[in-house]
Write an enzyme that holds these catalytic residues in place. Structure first.
Site, mmCIF file in Angstrom:
data_model
loop_
_atom_site.group_PDB
_atom_site.id
_atom_site.type_symbol
_atom_site.label_atom_id
_atom_site.label_comp_id
_atom_site.label_asym_id
_atom_site.label_seq_id
_atom_site.Cartn_x
_atom_site.Cartn_y
_atom_site.Cartn_z
ATOM 1 N N GLY A 2 13.804 -22.638 7.328
ATOM 2 C CA GLY A 2 12.641 -23.205 8.026
ATOM 3 C C GLY A 2 11.981 -24.380 7.336
ATOM 4 O O GLY A 2 10.789 -24.611 7.536
ATOM 5 N N SER A 3 12.751 -25.175 6.572
ATOM 6 C CA SER A 3 12.096 -26.341 5.954
ATOM 7 C C SER A 3 11.754 -27.399 6.998
ATOM 8 O O SER A 3 10.731 -28.089 6.882
ATOM 9 C CB SER A 3 12.957 -26.916 4.825
ATOM 10 O OG SER A 3 14.105 -27.543 5.323
ATOM 11 N N ASN A 4 12.578 -27.544 8.028
ATOM 12 C CA ASN A 4 12.202 -28.457 9.117
ATOM 13 C C ASN A 4 11.010 -27.919 9.890
ATOM 14 O O ASN A 4 10.123 -28.681 10.289
ATOM 15 C CB ASN A 4 13.389 -28.692 10.059
ATOM 16 C CG ASN A 4 14.318 -29.750 9.535
ATOM 17 O OD1 ASN A 4 13.977 -30.932 9.530
ATOM 18 N ND2 ASN A 4 15.481 -29.337 9.052
ATOM 19 N N ARG A 32 25.085 -13.654 25.564
ATOM 20 C CA ARG A 32 24.209 -14.761 25.158
ATOM 21 C C ARG A 32 23.093 -14.995 26.158
ATOM 22 O O ARG A 32 21.949 -15.241 25.787
ATOM 23 C CB ARG A 32 25.025 -16.057 25.030
ATOM 24 C CG ARG A 32 25.839 -16.122 23.767
ATOM 25 C CD ARG A 32 26.567 -17.452 23.655
ATOM 26 N NE ARG A 32 27.565 -17.378 22.622
ATOM 27 C CZ ARG A 32 27.355 -17.690 21.343
ATOM 28 N NH1 ARG A 32 26.168 -18.100 20.949
ATOM 29 N NH2 ARG A 32 28.310 -17.578 20.454
ATOM 30 N N MET A 59 20.804 -21.402 14.585
ATOM 31 C CA MET A 59 22.255 -21.474 14.385
ATOM 32 C C MET A 59 23.041 -20.691 15.436
ATOM 33 O O MET A 59 24.079 -20.089 15.137
ATOM 34 C CB MET A 59 22.593 -20.985 12.964
ATOM 35 C CG MET A 59 21.906 -21.784 11.868
ATOM 36 S SD MET A 59 22.106 -23.588 11.986
ATOM 37 C CE MET A 59 23.713 -23.761 11.216
ATOM 38 N N ARG A 60 22.562 -20.712 16.681
ATOM 39 C CA ARG A 60 23.307 -20.104 17.789
ATOM 40 C C ARG A 60 23.609 -21.189 18.813
ATOM 41 O O ARG A 60 22.739 -22.015 19.109
ATOM 42 C CB ARG A 60 22.471 -19.027 18.502
ATOM 43 C CG ARG A 60 22.017 -17.888 17.643
ATOM 44 C CD ARG A 60 23.102 -16.903 17.360
ATOM 45 N NE ARG A 60 23.642 -16.274 18.554
ATOM 46 C CZ ARG A 60 24.759 -15.544 18.542
ATOM 47 N NH1 ARG A 60 25.434 -15.387 17.427
ATOM 48 N NH2 ARG A 60 25.198 -14.993 19.644
ATOM 49 N N HIS A 81 20.161 -32.188 13.988
ATOM 50 C CA HIS A 81 21.511 -31.943 13.483
ATOM 51 C C HIS A 81 21.733 -32.795 12.231
ATOM 52 O O HIS A 81 21.378 -33.979 12.215
ATOM 53 C CB HIS A 81 22.546 -32.298 14.557
ATOM 54 C CG HIS A 81 23.947 -32.049 14.097
ATOM 55 N ND1 HIS A 81 24.487 -30.775 14.018
ATOM 56 C CD2 HIS A 81 24.907 -32.899 13.653
ATOM 57 C CE1 HIS A 81 25.720 -30.863 13.550
ATOM 58 N NE2 HIS A 81 25.994 -32.135 13.321
ATOM 59 N N VAL A 99 28.096 -28.792 22.479
ATOM 60 C CA VAL A 99 27.397 -28.545 21.214
ATOM 61 C C VAL A 99 27.183 -29.866 20.459
ATOM 62 O O VAL A 99 28.103 -30.684 20.345
ATOM 63 C CB VAL A 99 28.214 -27.564 20.342
ATOM 64 C CG1 VAL A 99 27.573 -27.398 18.966
ATOM 65 C CG2 VAL A 99 28.324 -26.225 21.038
ATOM 66 N N ALA A 112 15.378 -36.711 4.702
ATOM 67 C CA ALA A 112 15.301 -37.573 5.895
ATOM 68 C C ALA A 112 14.960 -36.756 7.137
ATOM 69 O O ALA A 112 14.186 -37.201 7.996
ATOM 70 C CB ALA A 112 16.627 -38.306 6.072
HETATM 71 C C1 GAR Z 1 19.043 -28.317 8.665
HETATM 72 O O1 GAR Z 1 19.785 -29.171 7.829
HETATM 73 C C2 GAR Z 1 19.388 -28.543 10.112
HETATM 74 O O2 GAR Z 1 19.634 -29.895 10.425
HETATM 75 C C3 GAR Z 1 20.654 -27.735 10.253
HETATM 76 O O3 GAR Z 1 20.404 -26.571 9.522
HETATM 77 C C4 GAR Z 1 19.481 -26.861 8.468
HETATM 78 C C5 GAR Z 1 18.327 -25.908 8.594
HETATM 79 O O4 GAR Z 1 17.455 -26.031 7.492
HETATM 80 N N1 GAR Z 1 20.949 -27.449 11.616
HETATM 81 C C6 GAR Z 1 22.176 -27.338 12.082
HETATM 82 O O5 GAR Z 1 23.171 -27.414 11.388
HETATM 83 C C7 GAR Z 1 22.262 -27.052 13.565
HETATM 84 N N2 GAR Z 1 23.576 -27.314 14.045
HETATM 85 P P1 GAR Z 1 15.970 -25.524 7.594
HETATM 86 O O6 GAR Z 1 16.035 -24.079 8.115
HETATM 87 O O7 GAR Z 1 15.469 -25.574 6.185
HETATM 88 O O8 GAR Z 1 15.224 -26.423 8.512
#
Ligand code: GAR
Length: 218
Positions: A14-16, A67, A92-93, A111, A146, A175
């Site tokens: 969950g950093s984003n 799903r 991630m689903r 992404h 996807v 970034a």
């Molecule tokens: C991030 O790098 C995001 O772009 C990627 O997972 C990471 C999650 O990090 N997402 C994908 O690969 C989706 N296909 P976070 O949980 O720290 O935000």
């Protein structure tokens, strides 16, 4: 100012999400995080939401026969929280065409590559393997295929000599944290529209692709 109610879908760290929570804490930000929903219990992202005082929901995908029934429950939770826009942040689903159609043009994702290069997993390893000199991240509207869909914004970082996938991942993540709040701003404020499957930004609104050089402020 009425703020767009946004649901954030996560699966992990969950950093984003944190970058979005921090942005939404500003009173002039056009989006409010109304719900953080995870398909995995106990993840760090849920603790981040709680610390920010944002409601959370856990909907374990394994509890559902398929799903779509999982996504119908997710949708019910998001709509019960009044969300009109959904942001996937490390969710991630793969989602079904039903979910994409239900949330059409109201569902965005981040992404970790410069799409259309490197859709799917292990993007940093694959970028190093391919020998690209620029790598980065993309925020886009979600479509059935996807990691495809109209691109809202991208940020690029250099690939440096001797980079390990972890170095590149960290540089791209920095970034991502800059890019995602900027893109969500534009969508939440209604400053984007989609024409012929391309995103058109209002004048002056585009989060231009930029080279983020390590050590330099954005
Ligand atoms: C991030 O790098 C995001 O772009 C990627 O997972 C990471 C999650 O990090 N997402 C994908 O690969 C989706 N296909 P976070 O949980 O720290 O935000």
């Amino acid at each position: 100012m009425s703020r767009t109610r946004v649901g954030v879908m996560i699966s992990g760290r969950g950093s984003n999400l944190q970058a979005l929570l921090d942005a939404a804490a500003r009173p002039d930000y056009p989006a409010e995080i109304a719900l953080v929903l995870s398909n995995v219990a106990g993840v760090q992202g849920l603790a981040r939401a709680k610390a920010a005082g944002v409601p959370t929901a856990v909907v374990p995908h394994r509890d559902f026969a398929d799903r779509e029934s999982f996504e119908r429950e997710v949708t019910a939770r998001l709509e019960a929280a009044g969300c009109t826009l959904v942001a996937q942040a490390g969710f991630m689903r793969v989602v079904t065409p039903w979910f994409v159609a239900h949330w059409r043009d109201r569902l965005i994702n981040i992404h970790p590559s410069l799409l259309p290069a490197f859709p799917g997993l292990h993007t940093h390893e694959r970028a190093l393997q391919a020998g690209v000199r620029l790598h980065g991240c993309t925020v886009h509207f979600v479509r059935d295929e996807v990691d495809q869909g109209p691109i809202i914004g991208q940020a690029a970082v250099p690939v440096l000599p001797g980079d390990h996938p972890d170095d590149l991942s960290a540089r791209v993540l920095t970034a991502e944290h800059l890019l995602y709040p900027r893109c969500l701003t534009l969508v939440a404020a209604g400053r984007t529209r989609i024409e012929a499957e391309r995103v058109i930004h209002d004048a002056g609104a585009a989060p231009d692709a930029r080279l983020i050089v390590p050590g330099e402020s954005a």
